[in-house]
Design a protein around this motif. Sequence first.
Motif, mmCIF file in Angstrom:
data_model
loop_
_atom_site.group_PDB
_atom_site.id
_atom_site.type_symbol
_atom_site.label_atom_id
_atom_site.label_comp_id
_atom_site.label_asym_id
_atom_site.label_seq_id
_atom_site.Cartn_x
_atom_site.Cartn_y
_atom_site.Cartn_z
ATOM 1 N N ALA A 1 23.338 57.939 49.462
ATOM 2 C CA ALA A 1 22.434 57.835 50.389
ATOM 3 C C ALA A 1 20.903 58.120 50.057
ATOM 4 O O ALA A 1 19.913 57.294 50.268
ATOM 5 C CB ALA A 1 22.757 58.534 51.904
ATOM 6 N N LEU A 2 20.604 59.104 49.368
ATOM 7 C CA LEU A 2 19.522 59.521 48.832
ATOM 8 C C LEU A 2 19.126 58.343 47.636
ATOM 9 O O LEU A 2 17.744 58.094 47.608
ATOM 10 C CB LEU A 2 19.395 60.927 48.240
ATOM 11 N N ALA A 3 19.925 58.028 46.660
ATOM 12 C CA ALA A 3 19.585 57.089 45.625
ATOM 13 C C ALA A 3 19.180 55.756 46.355
ATOM 14 O O ALA A 3 18.270 55.150 45.963
ATOM 15 C CB ALA A 3 20.917 56.829 44.816
ATOM 16 N N ASP A 4 19.894 55.408 47.467
ATOM 17 C CA ASP A 4 19.470 54.278 48.103
ATOM 18 C C ASP A 4 18.011 54.335 48.818
ATOM 19 O O ASP A 4 17.053 53.353 48.620
ATOM 20 C CB ASP A 4 20.334 53.934 49.320
ATOM 21 N N PHE A 5 17.790 55.579 49.496
ATOM 22 C CA PHE A 5 16.444 55.766 49.983
ATOM 23 C C PHE A 5 15.328 55.752 49.013
ATOM 24 O O PHE A 5 14.323 55.119 49.094
ATOM 25 C CB PHE A 5 16.347 57.194 50.568
ATOM 26 N N LEU A 6 15.475 56.071 47.847
ATOM 27 C CA LEU A 6 14.745 56.453 46.721
ATOM 28 C C LEU A 6 14.374 54.808 46.373
ATOM 29 O O LEU A 6 12.871 54.463 45.961
ATOM 30 C CB LEU A 6 14.891 57.190 45.647
ATOM 31 N N LEU A 7 15.434 54.123 46.294
ATOM 32 C CA LEU A 7 15.014 52.413 45.608
ATOM 33 C C LEU A 7 14.670 51.644 46.909
ATOM 34 O O LEU A 7 13.462 50.908 46.549
ATOM 35 C CB LEU A 7 16.566 52.160 45.286
ATOM 36 N N TRP B 1 10.363 54.733 45.687
ATOM 37 C CA TRP B 1 9.786 55.998 44.839
ATOM 38 C C TRP B 1 10.520 56.036 43.679
ATOM 39 O O TRP B 1 10.094 56.935 42.825
ATOM 40 C CB TRP B 1 10.417 56.994 46.172
ATOM 41 N N ALA B 2 11.482 55.059 43.365
ATOM 42 C CA ALA B 2 11.892 55.136 41.893
ATOM 43 C C ALA B 2 12.395 53.725 41.657
ATOM 44 O O ALA B 2 12.849 53.055 42.581
ATOM 45 C CB ALA B 2 13.272 56.127 41.968
ATOM 46 N N ARG B 3 12.378 53.203 40.660
ATOM 47 C CA ARG B 3 12.703 51.892 40.174
ATOM 48 C C ARG B 3 13.965 51.923 39.590
ATOM 49 O O ARG B 3 14.837 50.811 39.651
ATOM 50 C CB ARG B 3 11.711 51.488 39.183
ATOM 51 N N LEU B 4 14.450 52.855 39.377
ATOM 52 C CA LEU B 4 15.908 52.999 38.407
ATOM 53 C C LEU B 4 16.380 54.333 39.135
ATOM 54 O O LEU B 4 15.826 55.374 38.901
ATOM 55 C CB LEU B 4 15.857 52.885 37.115
ATOM 56 N N VAL B 5 17.738 54.382 39.481
ATOM 57 C CA VAL B 5 18.457 55.777 39.479
ATOM 58 C C VAL B 5 19.818 55.644 39.001
ATOM 59 O O VAL B 5 20.619 54.684 38.747
ATOM 60 C CB VAL B 5 18.852 55.906 41.205
ATOM 61 N N LYS B 6 20.149 56.669 37.970
ATOM 62 C CA LYS B 6 21.204 56.708 37.017
ATOM 63 C C LYS B 6 22.132 57.836 37.587
ATOM 64 O O LYS B 6 21.654 58.842 37.597
ATOM 65 C CB LYS B 6 20.986 56.741 35.483
ATOM 66 N N LEU B 7 23.351 57.523 37.890
ATOM 67 C CA LEU B 7 24.442 58.450 38.164
ATOM 68 C C LEU B 7 25.269 58.785 36.928
ATOM 69 O O LEU B 7 25.737 58.143 36.306
ATOM 70 C CB LEU B 7 25.225 58.029 39.026
ATOM 71 N N LEU C 1 8.325 62.875 44.185
ATOM 72 C CA LEU C 1 8.710 61.585 44.144
ATOM 73 C C LEU C 1 8.077 60.437 45.010
ATOM 74 O O LEU C 1 8.066 59.434 44.762
ATOM 75 C CB LEU C 1 10.195 61.741 44.946
ATOM 76 N N ALA C 2 7.207 60.999 46.229
ATOM 77 C CA ALA C 2 6.626 60.123 47.139
ATOM 78 C C ALA C 2 5.362 59.452 46.276
ATOM 79 O O ALA C 2 5.215 58.415 46.862
ATOM 80 C CB ALA C 2 6.002 60.821 48.287
ATOM 81 N N ARG C 3 4.964 59.874 45.271
ATOM 82 C CA ARG C 3 3.681 58.891 44.486
ATOM 83 C C ARG C 3 4.434 57.886 43.768
ATOM 84 O O ARG C 3 3.873 57.027 43.298
ATOM 85 C CB ARG C 3 3.081 59.730 43.691
ATOM 86 N N GLY C 4 5.985 57.835 43.701
ATOM 87 C CA GLY C 4 6.497 56.928 43.024
ATOM 88 C C GLY C 4 6.795 57.233 41.392
ATOM 89 O O GLY C 4 5.734 57.677 40.725
ATOM 90 N N VAL C 5 7.967 57.194 40.939
ATOM 91 C CA VAL C 5 8.417 57.279 39.446
ATOM 92 C C VAL C 5 9.168 56.106 39.063
ATOM 93 O O VAL C 5 9.790 55.610 39.932
ATOM 94 C CB VAL C 5 9.188 58.639 39.357
ATOM 95 N N GLN C 6 9.420 56.085 37.824
ATOM 96 C CA GLN C 6 10.166 55.107 37.132
ATOM 97 C C GLN C 6 11.616 55.236 37.346
ATOM 98 O O GLN C 6 12.336 54.372 37.618
ATOM 99 C CB GLN C 6 9.740 55.098 35.563
#
Length: 369
Positions: free
Chosen positions: A197-203, A207-213, A174-179
């Motif tokens: 909280a983890l989704a917020d951290f990634l955005l 580290w992520a451009r989109l998170v889907k729940l 994840l740290a290298r960045g994913v879509q």
Amino acid sequence: RKPQIIRQVIEDNDYPADIVRALEVFREEITSRPMQPLHEFAPDVAFWNAEWKTYQGKTWLQVPWYFAETYFYRRLLEAVTYFQPGPWQGRDPFQKQKQRQMEADVQRLATGWDQLSTLEPEMLFEALLHSCLWGNRTDLSNFTVKVLARGGLVTRDERHLILIDHTAQVHALLARGVQRVDFVNDNVGIDLLFDLALADFLLRQGWARLVKLHLKDRPFFVSDAMPEDVRATISLLQTASIAAMQALGARLAEHIAAGRLALTDDPFWTRCLMFRQMPPHLREELGRSDLVILKGDVNYRRLLDDCHWPPTTRMEDVTSYFPAPFLTLRTLKGEIIVGLEPGQAEALSAADPTWLINGKRGVIQLVIR
């Protein structure tokens, strides 16, 4: 567990006499009679009755565990007229229990959030990932598992209880960045709070451009999260007593408004099918993800066809059908596990005969092909 769940539903809701009677008849059926089909008119009745026919004439204790669990919740929704026009249509029979859990856990999180939120990014990622694991201990449908810790606020003290720990590999991915990262969520309360909280951290870290729940489309397993539960949780965060938690709630609302955080549901998540039977549209959807995070014991069971594989079986060998890289965050509440070292299961059984079901231990298990 099931008669007690029905009793709690009656207690928590001001149902009229006919619904109360339907619930009582259902409770009697579970304890002493063969399973009955669905009788209402709804789009999914044909599916469920076709599955029920396989076990026609059997009692609730004579059918596979996962079918009994899922069919129980579908039958309960029929009893409370969840899908029928009228005042109870779409009314969550577990809402009071969920609300109590959500409010209590927001308060609980406030006691340690300031300390957690000030960690450096690398440390914060580990703390949030492990909190996503241990927060999964909370499950309102399972009265036999007690919450044994504060759901992630003391994660380092419990590192030795993670039987399979791929934290470093998940960080490297994840740290290298994913879509895109997808969560297949489980419970409301502390479990969902740490997912958010983890989704917020990634955005926030890029580290992520989109998170889907991926959430439930109907009430399920008492405490499973639906889109409206996520929105209610974010509202509670925005009015929390701690400024940092208010800020988290505000950011989550902004992520949703901007399309960076998407709330989705699908009937598959509340059906009796295994992940191997995932419908093509959902397989295609998850196939677009760089990492699918599967929360909880039920998702783990569905990965493994709810079968007792030898504990040294490689997860990769059983789940070659899955359409994307995935991570399982699961506290052990069921008798199924794979990916252990030779002799590890035997040693655990000797030290703690209930190690597979008591919720004390967990896995952070990554599969990338």
